[in-house]
Scaffold this motif. Structure first.
Motif, PDB file in Angstrom:
ATOM      1  N   VAL A  20      -7.829  -8.466 -12.052  1.00  0.00           N
ATOM      2  CA  VAL A  20      -7.130  -9.350 -11.118  1.00  0.00           C
ATOM      3  C   VAL A  20      -7.360  -8.981  -9.651  1.00  0.00           C
ATOM      4  CG1 VAL A  20      -5.352 -10.035 -12.738  1.00  0.00           C
ATOM      5  CG2 VAL A  20      -5.003  -8.023 -11.299  1.00  0.00           C
ATOM      6  N   VAL A  21      -8.092  -7.911  -9.394  1.00  0.00           N
ATOM      7  CA  VAL A  21      -8.306  -7.470  -8.012  1.00  0.00           C
ATOM      8  C   VAL A  21      -9.028  -8.542  -7.187  1.00  0.00           C
ATOM      9  CG1 VAL A  21      -9.430  -5.727  -6.558  1.00  0.00           C
ATOM     10  CG2 VAL A  21      -8.181  -5.039  -8.610  1.00  0.00           C
ATOM     11  N   PHE A  69      -8.965 -11.732  -7.590  1.00  0.00           N
ATOM     12  CA  PHE A  69      -7.992 -12.821  -7.427  1.00  0.00           C
ATOM     13  C   PHE A  69      -6.989 -12.487  -6.325  1.00  0.00           C
ATOM     14  CE2 PHE A  69      -3.904 -14.746  -8.639  1.00  0.00           C
ATOM     15  CZ  PHE A  69      -4.259 -16.080  -8.509  1.00  0.00           C
ATOM     16  N   ILE A  70      -6.510 -11.262  -6.291  1.00  0.00           N
ATOM     17  CA  ILE A  70      -5.556 -10.827  -5.258  1.00  0.00           C
ATOM     18  C   ILE A  70      -6.216 -10.864  -3.886  1.00  0.00           C
ATOM     19  CG2 ILE A  70      -4.218  -8.858  -4.416  1.00  0.00           C
ATOM     20  CD1 ILE A  70      -3.705  -8.155  -7.368  1.00  0.00           C
ATOM     21  N   ASP A  71      -7.481 -10.435  -3.799  1.00  0.00           N
ATOM     22  CA  ASP A  71      -8.202 -10.473  -2.518  1.00  0.00           C
ATOM     23  C   ASP A  71      -8.314 -11.907  -1.995  1.00  0.00           C
ATOM     24  OD1 ASP A  71      -8.534  -7.751  -2.527  1.00  0.00           O
ATOM     25  OD2 ASP A  71     -10.574  -7.810  -3.338  1.00  0.00           O
ATOM     26  N   MET A  88      -6.379 -14.462  -2.717  1.00  0.00           N
ATOM     27  CA  MET A  88      -5.056 -14.966  -2.358  1.00  0.00           C
ATOM     28  C   MET A  88      -4.590 -14.400  -1.010  1.00  0.00           C
ATOM     29  SD  MET A  88      -4.457 -17.156  -4.559  1.00  0.00           S
ATOM     30  CE  MET A  88      -2.816 -17.589  -4.095  1.00  0.00           C
ATOM     31  N   LEU A  89      -4.900 -13.138  -0.729  1.00  0.00           N
ATOM     32  CA  LEU A  89      -4.521 -12.556   0.556  1.00  0.00           C
ATOM     33  C   LEU A  89      -5.278 -13.218   1.710  1.00  0.00           C
ATOM     34  CD1 LEU A  89      -4.163  -8.772  -0.308  1.00  0.00           C
ATOM     35  CD2 LEU A  89      -2.359 -10.370   0.306  1.00  0.00           C
TER      36      LEU A  89
END
Length: 126
Positions: free
Chosen positions: A11-12, A14-16, A18-19
């Motif tokens: 999920v890393v 995906f988190i990048d 989204m940020l």
């Protein structure tokens, strides 16, 4: 051919993403939210808060342009444009501190001739 089994999802990335999207939304929201004509207002010690009732905001920019709310008006058309408003309409005057004083005086003369009495001069509070 052998099919690989997924035990977990990474999920890393995906988190990048989204940020990055969050930063873009927050930076554009600050520009959209202001929606104000930029005028360098003079400062005052006893400035009162401005209420947002049905009022007219007249802005005199540094280059001498006069705006009724967000519409540019020629100085000769100010008197004609004021006929669209009632005499008890609250009028807020924003005048750039580097604008010529002549434009401010002409505006006040026209307002006085048309019997507008509910006037306010907008300034920034220290």
């Amino acid at each position: 051919m052998q099919i690989k089994k997924f035990d977990s999802i990474n999920v890393v990335p995906f988190i990048d993403i989204m940020l990055v999207l969050l930063v873009i939304v927050l930076t554009t929201a600050t520009f959209v939210a202001k929606g104000v004509i930029p005028v360098d207002l003079p400062e005052s010690e006893v400035a009162a808060k401005q209420d947002n009732k049905k009022n007219l905001t007249i802005t005199i920019k540094q280059d001498g342009k006069i705006l009724f709310d967000k519409t540019v008006i020629l100085i000769d058309d100010v008197e004609h444009k004021l006929c669209d408003y009632k005499e008890d309409t609250p009028i807020h005057i924003n005048c750039d501190k580097n604008a010529k004083f002549d434009h401010f005086v002409v505006l006040l003369d026209v307002l006085k001739q048309k019997n507008f009495t509910n006037l306010g001069i907008v300034a920034e509070k220290n």
